[in-house]
Design an enzyme around this catalytic site. Structure first.
Site, short mmCIF file in Angstrom:
data_model
loop_
_atom_site.label_atom_id
_atom_site.label_comp_id
_atom_site.label_asym_id
_atom_site.label_seq_id
_atom_site.Cartn_x
_atom_site.Cartn_y
_atom_site.Cartn_z
CB CYS A 31 23.50 -59.38 -5.01
SG CYS A 31 24.42 -59.75 -6.50
CG HIS A 75 21.05 -56.17 -5.63
ND1 HIS A 75 22.28 -55.58 -5.78
CD2 HIS A 75 21.02 -57.23 -6.49
CE1 HIS A 75 22.96 -56.25 -6.70
NE2 HIS A 75 22.22 -57.23 -7.14
CG ASN A 111 24.23 -56.66 -10.13
OD1 ASN A 111 24.74 -56.42 -9.04
ND2 ASN A 111 23.48 -57.71 -10.36
#
Ligand code: UT7
Length: 340
Positions: free
Chosen positions: A134, A267, A297
Protein backbone atom coordinates in the site's frame (compact mmCIF):
# COMPACT_ATOMS: atom_id res chain seq x y z
CA UNK A 1 15.59 10.13 0.85
CA UNK A 2 15.20 13.37 -1.09
CA UNK A 3 18.53 13.92 -2.89
CA UNK A 4 20.01 17.32 -3.55
CA UNK A 5 18.61 18.52 -6.85
CA UNK A 6 20.97 18.21 -9.80
CA UNK A 7 22.42 21.46 -10.95
CA UNK A 8 22.43 21.30 -14.74
CA UNK A 9 25.48 22.94 -16.28
CA UNK A 10 27.46 23.05 -13.02
CA UNK A 11 27.00 25.07 -9.84
CA UNK A 12 27.81 28.45 -11.31
CA UNK A 13 25.49 31.39 -11.89
CA UNK A 14 22.75 30.67 -14.41
CA UNK A 15 22.73 26.94 -13.65
CA UNK A 16 19.31 25.30 -13.34
CA UNK A 17 18.20 23.06 -10.49
CA UNK A 18 16.00 20.18 -11.57
CA UNK A 19 12.78 19.24 -9.79
CA UNK A 20 9.79 17.02 -10.56
CA UNK A 21 6.30 18.51 -10.81
CA UNK A 22 2.90 16.95 -11.41
CA UNK A 23 1.82 17.75 -14.97
CA UNK A 24 -1.36 15.64 -15.04
CA UNK A 25 -3.30 12.89 -13.29
CA UNK A 26 -5.69 10.12 -14.30
CA UNK A 27 -7.52 7.15 -12.87
CA UNK A 28 -9.56 4.09 -13.74
CA UNK A 29 -12.18 2.16 -11.80
CA UNK A 30 -13.76 -1.07 -13.02
CA UNK A 31 -17.46 -0.61 -13.89
CA UNK A 32 -18.66 -3.32 -11.44
CA UNK A 33 -19.49 -1.46 -8.20
CA UNK A 34 -20.61 -3.34 -5.10
CA UNK A 35 -22.25 -1.80 -2.06
CA UNK A 36 -21.66 -3.31 1.37
CA UNK A 37 -25.12 -4.84 1.12
CA UNK A 38 -24.28 -6.43 -2.27
CA UNK A 39 -21.18 -7.98 -0.70
CA UNK A 40 -23.02 -9.05 2.47
CA UNK A 41 -25.66 -10.81 0.31
CA UNK A 42 -22.91 -12.55 -1.70
CA UNK A 43 -21.10 -13.73 1.47
CA UNK A 44 -24.38 -14.86 3.08
CA UNK A 45 -24.79 -17.39 0.28
CA UNK A 46 -21.61 -19.07 1.67
CA UNK A 47 -22.79 -18.76 5.26
CA UNK A 48 -20.46 -15.81 6.05
CA UNK A 49 -22.09 -13.09 8.16
CA UNK A 50 -21.33 -9.40 7.79
CA UNK A 51 -23.37 -6.22 7.53
CA UNK A 52 -23.35 -2.74 6.05
CA UNK A 53 -23.50 -1.37 9.62
CA UNK A 54 -20.33 -3.24 10.74
CA UNK A 55 -18.34 -2.28 7.64
CA UNK A 56 -19.33 1.40 7.78
CA UNK A 57 -18.75 1.71 11.52
CA UNK A 58 -15.35 -0.05 11.59
CA UNK A 59 -13.92 1.17 8.27
CA UNK A 60 -16.00 3.95 6.67
CA UNK A 61 -16.23 1.85 3.48
CA UNK A 62 -19.57 1.89 1.61
CA UNK A 63 -18.63 0.78 -1.93
CA UNK A 64 -15.78 -0.89 -3.79
CA UNK A 65 -15.18 -1.72 -7.47
CA UNK A 66 -14.23 -5.23 -8.60
CA UNK A 67 -12.58 -5.95 -11.94
CA UNK A 68 -14.27 -8.35 -14.34
CA UNK A 69 -12.11 -11.19 -15.71
CA UNK A 70 -11.01 -9.22 -18.82
CA UNK A 71 -9.46 -6.40 -16.74
CA UNK A 72 -6.03 -6.41 -15.11
CA UNK A 73 -3.61 -4.10 -13.33
CA UNK A 74 -1.98 -3.30 -16.67
CA UNK A 75 -5.23 -2.55 -18.51
CA UNK A 76 -6.49 -0.27 -15.74
CA UNK A 77 -3.04 1.26 -15.30
CA UNK A 78 -2.85 2.03 -19.03
CA UNK A 79 -6.25 3.74 -18.96
CA UNK A 80 -5.24 5.84 -15.94
CA UNK A 81 -1.96 6.70 -17.67
CA UNK A 82 -3.74 7.81 -20.85
CA UNK A 83 -5.94 10.15 -18.79
CA UNK A 84 -2.88 11.59 -17.05
CA UNK A 85 -1.18 12.20 -20.42
CA UNK A 86 -4.32 13.88 -21.76
CA UNK A 87 -4.62 16.08 -18.65
CA UNK A 88 -0.99 17.14 -19.11
CA UNK A 89 -1.31 17.65 -22.88
CA UNK A 90 1.63 15.28 -23.29
CA UNK A 91 2.13 12.69 -26.04
CA UNK A 92 2.88 9.15 -24.84
CA UNK A 93 6.03 9.21 -27.01
CA UNK A 94 7.54 11.87 -24.70
CA UNK A 95 7.48 9.51 -21.67
CA UNK A 96 10.93 8.15 -20.84
CA UNK A 97 10.11 6.36 -17.56
CA UNK A 98 7.19 4.24 -16.33
CA UNK A 99 7.06 2.96 -12.77
CA UNK A 100 4.09 0.85 -11.76
CA UNK A 101 3.40 0.18 -8.08
CA UNK A 102 1.45 -3.06 -7.74
CA UNK A 103 1.21 -6.16 -5.58
CA UNK A 104 -1.19 -7.76 -8.06
CA UNK A 105 0.81 -7.78 -11.33
CA UNK A 106 -0.70 -9.37 -14.45
CA UNK A 107 2.00 -12.05 -14.41
CA UNK A 108 5.21 -13.02 -12.62
CA UNK A 109 7.10 -11.27 -15.41
CA UNK A 110 7.45 -9.15 -17.47
CA UNK A 111 6.58 -6.22 -15.23
CA UNK A 112 3.17 -4.57 -15.33
CA UNK A 113 5.01 -1.36 -16.28
CA UNK A 114 6.33 -3.03 -19.47
CA UNK A 115 2.81 -4.26 -20.31
CA UNK A 116 1.49 -0.73 -19.80
CA UNK A 117 4.27 0.65 -21.99
CA UNK A 118 3.16 -1.73 -24.77
CA UNK A 119 -0.49 -0.67 -24.37
CA UNK A 120 0.57 2.98 -24.65
CA UNK A 121 2.34 2.12 -27.92
CA UNK A 122 5.73 3.43 -26.81
CA UNK A 123 9.18 1.85 -26.70
CA UNK A 124 12.65 2.34 -25.33
CA UNK A 125 12.22 4.25 -22.05
CA UNK A 126 12.81 2.59 -18.68
CA UNK A 127 9.86 0.64 -17.24
CA UNK A 128 9.71 -1.39 -14.03
CA UNK A 129 7.45 -2.30 -11.12
CA UNK A 130 7.78 -1.39 -7.47
CA UNK A 131 6.44 -3.78 -4.84
CA UNK A 132 5.82 -1.97 -1.56
CA UNK A 133 2.14 -2.94 -1.16
CA UNK A 134 0.00 0.00 0.00
CA UNK A 135 3.04 2.33 0.18
CA UNK A 136 3.94 1.43 -3.41
CA UNK A 137 2.78 4.66 -5.00
CA UNK A 138 4.83 6.78 -2.57
CA UNK A 139 7.85 4.55 -3.24
CA UNK A 140 7.38 4.88 -7.02
CA UNK A 141 6.88 8.66 -6.78
CA UNK A 142 9.97 9.10 -4.67
CA UNK A 143 12.14 6.98 -7.01
CA UNK A 144 10.89 8.92 -10.05
CA UNK A 145 11.53 12.22 -8.25
CA UNK A 146 15.12 11.15 -7.59
CA UNK A 147 15.59 10.09 -11.24
CA UNK A 148 14.18 13.38 -12.55
CA UNK A 149 16.29 15.45 -10.13
CA UNK A 150 19.44 13.69 -11.29
CA UNK A 151 18.58 14.09 -14.96
CA UNK A 152 17.95 10.36 -15.58
CA UNK A 153 14.35 10.98 -16.71
CA UNK A 154 12.32 13.95 -17.93
CA UNK A 155 8.73 12.70 -18.19
CA UNK A 156 7.67 9.87 -15.92
CA UNK A 157 4.39 8.02 -15.56
CA UNK A 158 3.90 6.88 -11.98
CA UNK A 159 1.07 4.40 -11.71
CA UNK A 160 -0.58 2.53 -8.85
CA UNK A 161 -2.73 -0.36 -10.14
CA UNK A 162 -4.32 -3.23 -8.26
CA UNK A 163 -6.79 -6.10 -8.57
CA UNK A 164 -6.89 -7.09 -4.90
CA UNK A 165 -10.24 -8.83 -5.48
CA UNK A 166 -8.15 -11.68 -6.98
CA UNK A 167 -6.18 -12.31 -3.77
CA UNK A 168 -9.11 -11.99 -1.35
CA UNK A 169 -10.47 -15.01 0.50
CA UNK A 170 -14.23 -14.46 0.32
CA UNK A 171 -14.62 -16.87 3.24
CA UNK A 172 -12.59 -14.51 5.49
CA UNK A 173 -14.88 -11.63 6.47
CA UNK A 174 -12.08 -9.86 8.35
CA UNK A 175 -10.35 -9.00 5.05
CA UNK A 176 -12.65 -9.49 2.05
CA UNK A 177 -14.89 -6.52 2.89
CA UNK A 178 -11.97 -4.08 2.99
CA UNK A 179 -10.40 -4.02 -0.47
CA UNK A 180 -11.25 -2.93 -4.01
CA UNK A 181 -9.69 -2.69 -7.47
CA UNK A 182 -8.58 0.33 -9.50
CA UNK A 183 -5.69 2.39 -10.82
CA UNK A 184 -4.38 5.93 -10.56
CA UNK A 185 -1.60 7.67 -12.46
CA UNK A 186 0.48 10.82 -12.25
CA UNK A 187 2.64 12.28 -15.02
CA UNK A 188 5.73 13.88 -13.48
CA UNK A 189 7.84 16.22 -15.59
CA UNK A 190 11.12 17.97 -15.07
CA UNK A 191 10.76 21.54 -13.87
CA UNK A 192 12.89 24.42 -12.65
CA UNK A 193 10.72 24.70 -9.50
CA UNK A 194 9.20 22.08 -7.18
CA UNK A 195 7.00 20.09 -7.52
CA UNK A 196 7.94 17.47 -5.07
CA UNK A 197 9.54 19.39 -2.23
CA UNK A 198 10.53 16.48 0.02
CA UNK A 199 9.90 12.79 0.47
CA UNK A 200 10.84 9.91 2.76
CA UNK A 201 10.62 6.11 2.56
CA UNK A 202 10.88 3.49 5.29
CA UNK A 203 10.39 -0.20 5.94
CA UNK A 204 10.60 -2.60 8.87
CA UNK A 205 10.64 -6.24 7.78
CA UNK A 206 10.21 -7.35 11.40
CA UNK A 207 6.49 -6.78 10.77
CA UNK A 208 6.39 -8.83 7.54
CA UNK A 209 3.87 -11.30 8.98
CA UNK A 210 1.09 -8.88 10.01
CA UNK A 211 -0.01 -8.28 6.40
CA UNK A 212 0.94 -10.76 3.71
CA UNK A 213 -0.07 -12.94 0.79
CA UNK A 214 2.39 -15.74 1.47
CA UNK A 215 1.81 -18.12 -1.45
CA UNK A 216 4.33 -18.52 -4.26
CA UNK A 217 4.61 -20.29 -7.61
CA UNK A 218 6.95 -23.28 -7.81
CA UNK A 219 7.14 -26.37 -9.98
CA UNK A 220 4.03 -25.39 -11.90
CA UNK A 221 1.83 -24.94 -8.82
CA UNK A 222 0.86 -22.32 -6.30
CA UNK A 223 2.62 -23.30 -3.09
CA UNK A 224 1.23 -22.05 0.20
CA UNK A 225 -1.67 -19.74 0.90
CA UNK A 226 -2.50 -17.52 -2.12
CA UNK A 227 -4.83 -15.20 -0.17
CA UNK A 228 -4.26 -11.91 1.63
CA UNK A 229 -3.98 -12.36 5.40
CA UNK A 230 -3.95 -9.51 7.88
CA UNK A 231 -3.73 -9.03 11.63
CA UNK A 232 -6.03 -6.03 11.48
CA UNK A 233 -5.39 -4.52 14.89
CA UNK A 234 -1.61 -4.87 14.63
CA UNK A 235 -1.68 -3.18 11.21
CA UNK A 236 -3.97 -0.45 12.55
CA UNK A 237 -1.54 0.37 15.38
CA UNK A 238 1.49 0.29 13.09
CA UNK A 239 -0.30 2.55 10.60
CA UNK A 240 -0.97 5.22 13.23
CA UNK A 241 2.69 5.23 14.35
CA UNK A 242 3.97 5.29 10.75
CA UNK A 243 1.73 8.19 9.71
CA UNK A 244 2.74 10.27 12.74
CA UNK A 245 6.47 9.77 12.06
CA UNK A 246 6.08 10.41 8.34
CA UNK A 247 4.29 13.70 8.82
CA UNK A 248 6.98 14.98 11.14
CA UNK A 249 9.83 13.83 8.89
CA UNK A 250 8.45 15.15 5.61
CA UNK A 251 7.48 18.51 7.08
CA UNK A 252 10.94 18.88 8.65
CA UNK A 253 12.65 17.99 5.34
CA UNK A 254 10.44 20.50 3.52
CA UNK A 255 10.91 23.22 6.16
CA UNK A 256 7.14 23.58 6.50
CA UNK A 257 4.57 23.14 9.24
CA UNK A 258 1.17 21.52 9.05
CA UNK A 259 -0.65 24.87 8.77
CA UNK A 260 1.02 25.26 5.35
CA UNK A 261 -0.51 22.01 4.07
CA UNK A 262 -3.77 22.41 2.13
CA UNK A 263 -4.61 18.71 1.78
CA UNK A 264 -3.58 15.59 3.65
CA UNK A 265 -3.87 12.66 1.21
CA UNK A 266 -3.44 9.40 3.11
CA UNK A 267 -3.54 5.83 1.92
CA UNK A 268 -7.26 5.03 1.99
CA UNK A 269 -7.46 2.01 4.32
CA UNK A 270 -9.84 2.98 7.09
CA UNK A 271 -11.60 6.25 7.95
CA UNK A 272 -10.75 5.70 11.64
CA UNK A 273 -7.02 5.70 10.82
CA UNK A 274 -7.44 8.96 8.89
CA UNK A 275 -9.51 10.56 11.67
CA UNK A 276 -6.92 9.57 14.29
CA UNK A 277 -4.05 10.94 12.16
CA UNK A 278 -5.91 14.22 11.56
CA UNK A 279 -6.84 14.60 15.22
CA UNK A 280 -3.20 14.11 16.29
CA UNK A 281 -2.18 16.85 13.85
CA UNK A 282 -4.98 19.18 14.90
CA UNK A 283 -6.15 19.13 11.27
CA UNK A 284 -9.89 19.34 10.52
CA UNK A 285 -11.25 16.45 8.43
CA UNK A 286 -12.25 19.07 5.81
CA UNK A 287 -8.54 19.13 4.84
CA UNK A 288 -8.25 15.34 4.56
CA UNK A 289 -9.22 13.75 1.24
CA UNK A 290 -11.53 10.79 1.75
CA UNK A 291 -12.37 8.28 -0.97
CA UNK A 292 -12.26 5.08 1.12
CA UNK A 293 -16.07 5.29 1.38
CA UNK A 294 -16.38 4.99 -2.42
CA UNK A 295 -13.37 2.81 -3.37
CA UNK A 296 -12.49 0.73 -0.31
CA UNK A 297 -8.78 0.02 0.12
CA UNK A 298 -7.18 -0.17 -3.34
CA UNK A 299 -3.65 -0.58 -1.96
CA UNK A 300 -1.05 1.15 -4.20
CA UNK A 301 -3.82 2.72 -6.29
CA UNK A 302 -5.57 4.49 -3.42
CA UNK A 303 -3.48 7.67 -3.20
CA UNK A 304 -3.34 8.49 -6.95
CA UNK A 305 -7.05 7.59 -7.26
CA UNK A 306 -7.92 9.98 -4.41
CA UNK A 307 -5.67 12.69 -5.89
CA UNK A 308 -7.12 12.41 -9.39
CA UNK A 309 -10.72 12.42 -8.16
CA UNK A 310 -10.06 15.49 -6.01
CA UNK A 311 -8.42 17.33 -8.91
CA UNK A 312 -11.30 16.49 -11.26
CA UNK A 313 -13.83 17.62 -8.61
CA UNK A 314 -11.98 20.94 -8.28
CA UNK A 315 -11.04 20.29 -4.62
CA UNK A 316 -7.30 20.19 -5.24
CA UNK A 317 -6.19 23.17 -7.32
CA UNK A 318 -2.90 24.52 -8.69
CA UNK A 319 -0.79 26.33 -6.10
CA UNK A 320 -1.91 24.16 -3.18
CA UNK A 321 0.42 22.09 -0.99
CA UNK A 322 -0.31 18.40 -0.62
CA UNK A 323 1.00 15.97 1.97
CA UNK A 324 0.80 12.39 0.67
CA UNK A 325 1.37 9.48 3.06
CA UNK A 326 1.20 5.73 2.56
CA UNK A 327 1.68 2.69 4.80
CA UNK A 328 1.16 -1.02 4.35
CA UNK A 329 2.57 -4.52 4.04
CA UNK A 330 6.27 -4.97 4.63
CA UNK A 331 5.76 -3.06 6.90
CA UNK A 332 6.43 -0.08 4.63
CA UNK A 333 5.64 3.60 4.92
CA UNK A 334 6.56 6.94 3.44
CA UNK A 335 5.38 10.37 2.41
CA UNK A 336 5.86 13.29 0.06
CA UNK A 337 5.20 17.02 0.30
CA UNK A 338 4.14 18.39 -3.08
CA UNK A 339 3.49 21.91 -4.28
CA UNK A 340 0.81 21.26 -6.88
O1 UT7 B 1 -3.79 -1.29 3.50
C1 UT7 B 1 -2.86 -1.55 4.50
C2 UT7 B 1 -3.25 -0.95 5.73
N1 UT7 B 1 -4.41 -1.66 6.27
C3 UT7 B 1 -4.97 -1.16 7.32
O2 UT7 B 1 -4.58 -0.12 7.76
C4 UT7 B 1 -6.07 -1.94 8.01
C5 UT7 B 1 -5.92 -1.77 9.50
N2 UT7 B 1 -6.91 -2.46 10.31
C6 UT7 B 1 -8.21 -2.10 10.32
O3 UT7 B 1 -8.61 -1.24 9.58
C7 UT7 B 1 -9.11 -2.74 11.33
O4 UT7 B 1 -8.35 -3.45 12.29
C8 UT7 B 1 -10.17 -3.71 10.70
C9 UT7 B 1 -11.17 -2.90 9.91
C10 UT7 B 1 -9.47 -4.71 9.81
C11 UT7 B 1 -10.93 -4.45 11.80
O5 UT7 B 1 -11.54 -3.53 12.69
P1 UT7 B 1 -11.40 -3.75 14.27
O6 UT7 B 1 -12.16 -2.67 14.90
O7 UT7 B 1 -9.92 -3.86 14.57
O8 UT7 B 1 -12.17 -5.11 14.47
P2 UT7 B 1 -11.65 -6.45 15.15
O9 UT7 B 1 -10.67 -7.14 14.29
O10 UT7 B 1 -11.27 -6.14 16.57
O11 UT7 B 1 -12.97 -7.31 15.20
C12 UT7 B 1 -14.09 -6.93 16.04
C13 UT7 B 1 -15.19 -7.95 15.87
C14 UT7 B 1 -14.71 -9.38 16.00
O12 UT7 B 1 -15.74 -10.12 16.67
P3 UT7 B 1 -15.59 -10.44 18.24
O13 UT7 B 1 -14.32 -11.21 18.36
O14 UT7 B 1 -15.54 -9.11 18.92
O15 UT7 B 1 -16.84 -11.21 18.50
C15 UT7 B 1 -14.64 -9.85 14.56
O16 UT7 B 1 -14.84 -11.25 14.44
O17 UT7 B 1 -15.76 -7.81 14.56
C16 UT7 B 1 -15.82 -9.12 13.95
N3 UT7 B 1 -15.68 -8.92 12.50
C17 UT7 B 1 -16.73 -8.71 11.69
N4 UT7 B 1 -18.06 -8.66 11.92
C18 UT7 B 1 -18.86 -8.44 10.87
C19 UT7 B 1 -14.54 -8.89 11.77
N5 UT7 B 1 -14.84 -8.67 10.48
C20 UT7 B 1 -16.18 -8.56 10.40
C21 UT7 B 1 -17.09 -8.33 9.35
N6 UT7 B 1 -18.39 -8.27 9.63
N7 UT7 B 1 -16.67 -8.14 8.07
Amino acid sequence: MTPSPKVAGGDGPGSIRLYARIAGTGSCLPPRRLSNQDLADQLARDGIETSDAWIVERTGIRFRHFADPGMSSSSMGAQAALQALEAAGCAASEVDLIICATSTPDMVFPSTACLIQRQLGIRGGAAFDVQAVCSGFIYALSIADAMIRTGAARKALIIGAEVFSRILDFKDRTTCVLFGDGAGAVLLEVSSAPGIVASCLHADGAYADILKTPGTISGGEVLGDPFLRMEGQAVFKQAIVALGETTEEVLTLAGRDITQVDWLILHQANIRIMQTAARKLGLPMERVLVTVDQHGNTSAASIPLALDHAIRQGLVTRGQSLLLEGMGGGFTWGGALIDY
